[in-house]
Design an enzyme around this catalytic site. Structure first.
Site, mmCIF file in Angstrom:
data_model
loop_
_atom_site.group_PDB
_atom_site.id
_atom_site.type_symbol
_atom_site.label_atom_id
_atom_site.label_comp_id
_atom_site.label_asym_id
_atom_site.label_seq_id
_atom_site.Cartn_x
_atom_site.Cartn_y
_atom_site.Cartn_z
ATOM 1 N N ASP A 1 6.929 -32.398 -48.376
ATOM 2 C CA ASP A 1 7.582 -33.618 -48.875
ATOM 3 C C ASP A 1 8.499 -34.121 -47.761
ATOM 4 O O ASP A 1 8.882 -33.365 -46.872
ATOM 5 C CB ASP A 1 8.318 -33.437 -50.213
ATOM 6 C CG ASP A 1 9.270 -32.265 -50.275
ATOM 7 O OD1 ASP A 1 9.758 -31.818 -49.210
ATOM 8 O OD2 ASP A 1 9.564 -31.793 -51.389
ATOM 9 N N ASN B 1 4.685 -17.272 -46.076
ATOM 10 C CA ASN B 1 5.043 -18.685 -46.199
ATOM 11 C C ASN B 1 6.527 -18.854 -45.856
ATOM 12 O O ASN B 1 7.365 -18.053 -46.278
ATOM 13 C CB ASN B 1 4.793 -19.068 -47.666
ATOM 14 C CG ASN B 1 4.955 -20.533 -47.992
ATOM 15 O OD1 ASN B 1 4.411 -21.387 -47.291
ATOM 16 N ND2 ASN B 1 5.677 -20.834 -49.062
ATOM 17 N N HIS C 1 9.151 -29.083 -45.695
ATOM 18 C CA HIS C 1 10.127 -29.926 -46.421
ATOM 19 C C HIS C 1 10.902 -30.713 -45.365
ATOM 20 O O HIS C 1 11.879 -30.218 -44.798
ATOM 21 C CB HIS C 1 11.073 -29.049 -47.252
ATOM 22 C CG HIS C 1 10.394 -28.344 -48.379
ATOM 23 N ND1 HIS C 1 9.854 -29.020 -49.453
ATOM 24 C CD2 HIS C 1 10.150 -27.028 -48.596
ATOM 25 C CE1 HIS C 1 9.312 -28.148 -50.294
ATOM 26 N NE2 HIS C 1 9.476 -26.940 -49.796
ATOM 27 N N GLU D 1 4.022 -27.017 -48.813
ATOM 28 C CA GLU D 1 5.031 -27.605 -49.715
ATOM 29 C C GLU D 1 5.526 -28.951 -49.178
ATOM 30 O O GLU D 1 6.717 -29.269 -49.249
ATOM 31 C CB GLU D 1 6.223 -26.649 -49.886
ATOM 32 C CG GLU D 1 5.833 -25.253 -50.344
ATOM 33 C CD GLU D 1 7.023 -24.329 -50.623
ATOM 34 O OE1 GLU D 1 8.169 -24.813 -50.698
ATOM 35 O OE2 GLU D 1 6.781 -23.119 -50.764
ATOM 36 N N GLU E 1 9.455 -16.670 -47.350
ATOM 37 C CA GLU E 1 10.751 -16.878 -46.691
ATOM 38 C C GLU E 1 11.446 -15.586 -46.260
ATOM 39 O O GLU E 1 12.583 -15.319 -46.657
ATOM 40 C CB GLU E 1 11.658 -17.720 -47.607
ATOM 41 C CG GLU E 1 11.017 -19.063 -47.962
ATOM 42 C CD GLU E 1 11.815 -19.897 -48.970
ATOM 43 O OE1 GLU E 1 12.907 -19.475 -49.375
ATOM 44 O OE2 GLU E 1 11.327 -20.970 -49.343
HETATM 45 O O1 9MR Z 1 10.193 -26.422 -56.854
HETATM 46 C C1 9MR Z 1 10.952 -25.270 -57.161
HETATM 47 C C2 9MR Z 1 12.121 -25.666 -58.040
HETATM 48 O O2 9MR Z 1 11.667 -26.149 -59.298
HETATM 49 C C3 9MR Z 1 13.030 -24.477 -58.249
HETATM 50 O O3 9MR Z 1 14.188 -24.877 -58.954
HETATM 51 C C4 9MR Z 1 13.406 -23.888 -56.906
HETATM 52 C C5 9MR Z 1 14.312 -22.698 -57.095
HETATM 53 O O4 9MR Z 1 14.400 -21.903 -55.994
HETATM 54 O O5 9MR Z 1 12.234 -23.532 -56.189
HETATM 55 C C6 9MR Z 1 11.465 -24.643 -55.887
HETATM 56 O O6 9MR Z 1 10.380 -24.314 -55.063
HETATM 57 C C7 9MR Z 1 10.701 -23.745 -53.792
HETATM 58 C C8 9MR Z 1 9.560 -22.844 -53.412
HETATM 59 O O7 9MR Z 1 9.331 -21.895 -54.414
HETATM 60 C C9 9MR Z 1 9.828 -22.157 -52.088
HETATM 61 N N1 9MR Z 1 10.153 -23.104 -51.037
HETATM 62 C C10 9MR Z 1 11.179 -24.074 -51.380
HETATM 63 C C11 9MR Z 1 10.838 -24.779 -52.680
HETATM 64 C C12 9MR Z 1 11.864 -25.877 -52.974
HETATM 65 O O8 9MR Z 1 13.108 -25.319 -53.223
#
Ligand code: 9MR
Length: 398
Positions: A319, A253, A289, A317, A212
């Site tokens: 969903d 990513n 997402h 990722e 990101e």
């Molecule tokens: O799934 C992850 C969640 O458990 C955490 O609380 C969150 C915190 O930033 O991160 C989530 O995963 C993220 C991923 O690392 C990067 N892209 C977005 C994902 C969803 O927030």
């Protein structure tokens, strides 16, 4: 007298229960020789030809009010007879996989499905390889959470995506709140990336080395890395990762790059620039997402634009969330949307694999982040496959 009567009732119940599978227990499937009926309040539900499970609910009544997703008893569900990873492999993809997270691994019903390589040929640790988990204090490394996921994947014969080396979020305060010279932060980034990538060297298919880096308008995200090093932190991290594990595919990513636009253009330009400087870059991750009914219309052409650069692309990722409650119409649209996303990947050879950001609504990140939204995954919170599952299979068969 009253005492012994209760005792015999209890005894009768126990002997009866022993002939039935418990809630979440197996109740059928090829090779299964145990009980094929379930305790009261659960229904023996075929998840695939090898595994039927006692899931909460009854055969004829709808779930009690307040359920945010679906149940085998009432809502439309999946009828596909092929596993998701089997479908992906048949389509020539390298894997279909799921994110997982360490606290979930104590949930045996959850792990039973996660372990099925017919469904998942790849795992991504959702949190345990991030900077706050792996280097909470400078020079003090903790690989325990990541090791747990890697060891599970190895035991199952599943690939692993490493997630991630450098990200603005989930940083320990010694990094995010630090005041570093460029030379100091260069060394910190190199040490972090090379230490975690070398720890898991040989066990990782691909690493999200950079996560990101851009704002939604395509400008660089303001964080400790960019503010101290400018764009140099990107090649630094990629070179450290390459040296630490020459066989891992190195990715950048991001989200909101799935359709064409300013952010996708910024990412395309970054990759071209890295390539022209000879910096190692093997792939781009489209997080995906998404929201039901709101897919970017340029997804496939954008996948083509990235893979035309000679890199691979993964959906990392996926969903597709909805505003709750989940209705039959929303679940049907979600099925169509999953099919569209998988179909776009399927149509482009360089799109090599798909990871969903956990497979069940029970452990989705969505409801805690987007109030009133959820039901984003292909399995509901009771581990019942939704129509979305069939959308994924159909996408790989398109
Ligand atoms: O799934 C992850 C969640 O458990 C955490 O609380 C969150 C915190 O930033 O991160 C989530 O995963 C993220 C991923 O690392 C990067 N892209 C977005 C994902 C969803 O927030």
């Amino acid at each position: 007298m009253r005492f012994s009567a209760s005792f015999s009732v209890l005894f009768a119940f126990v002997s009866y229960a022993a002939a039935q599978s418990a809630e979440w227990g197996q109740c059928g499937g090829i090779g299964w020789t145990g009980a094929t009926t379930c305790v009261s309040g659960t229904v023996c539900t075929e998840l695939n030809s090898y595994y039927s499970q006692c899931l909460p609910g009854t055969a004829t009544t709808a779930p009690s009010g307040g359920s945010s997703t679906t149940s085998a008893a009432s809502a439309p569900s999946s009828t596909a007879t092929v596993g998701l990873a089997v479908a992906a492999k048949a389509a020539g993809k390298t894997y279909f996989g799921s994110a997982t997270d360490n606290p979930e691994l104590t949930d045996t019903a959850y792990v039973t499905i996660l372990n099925q390589t017919s469904e998942f040929m790849q795992l991504t640790p959702g949190n345990s390889m991030k900077w706050d988990a792996t280097e909470p204090e400078q020079g003090v490394f903790d690989f325990s959470g990541g090791d747990q996921v890697v060891n599970l994947a190895k035991a199952n014969g599943q690939l692993v995506r490493g997630h991630n080396c450098v990200w603005y979020n989930q940083l320990p305060s010694w990094v995010s709140g630090g005041s570093f010279t460029a030379a100091e932060l260069t060394s910190i980034v190199q040490t972090h990336c090379s230490t975690i990538v070398s720890h898991w060297a040989g066990d990782i298919y691909s690493w999200d080395v950079i996560n990101e880096p851009f704002n939604d308008d395509g400008t660089w995200r303001s964080d400790v890395f960019y503010n101290t090093l400018g764009t140099d932190y990107v090649p630094l991290a990629l070179q450290a990762a390459r040296a630490a594990d020459p066989n891992a595919k190195l990715y950048i990513n991001d989200y909101n790059i799935e359709g064409s636009g300013a952010k996708a253009t910024a990412m395309l330009n970054l990759i071209k620039s890295l390539q022209s400087q000879g910096v190692p870059i093997d792939g781009v991750g489209f997080q995906c997402h998404f929201i039901v009914g709101e897919l970017p219309s340029t997804l496939q052409t954008n996948i083509e634009a990235f893979t035309a650069l000679g890199i691979e692309l993964a959906i990392t990722e996926l969903d597709i969330r909805m505003t709750l409650p989940a209705t039959d119409a929303l679940l049907e649209q979600q099925k169509q949307d999953y099919q569209t996303v998988i179909g776009a990947c399927n149509a482009v050879e360089g799109c090599i694999g798909v990871t969903i950001w956990d497979y069940t609504d029970k452990y989705s990140w969505v409801p805690s982040t987007f109030s009133g939204q959820g039901a984003a995954c292909p399995w509901d919170e009771n581990f019942v496959r939704k129509p979305a599952y069939d959308g994924i299979v159909a996408g790989f068969q398109s």
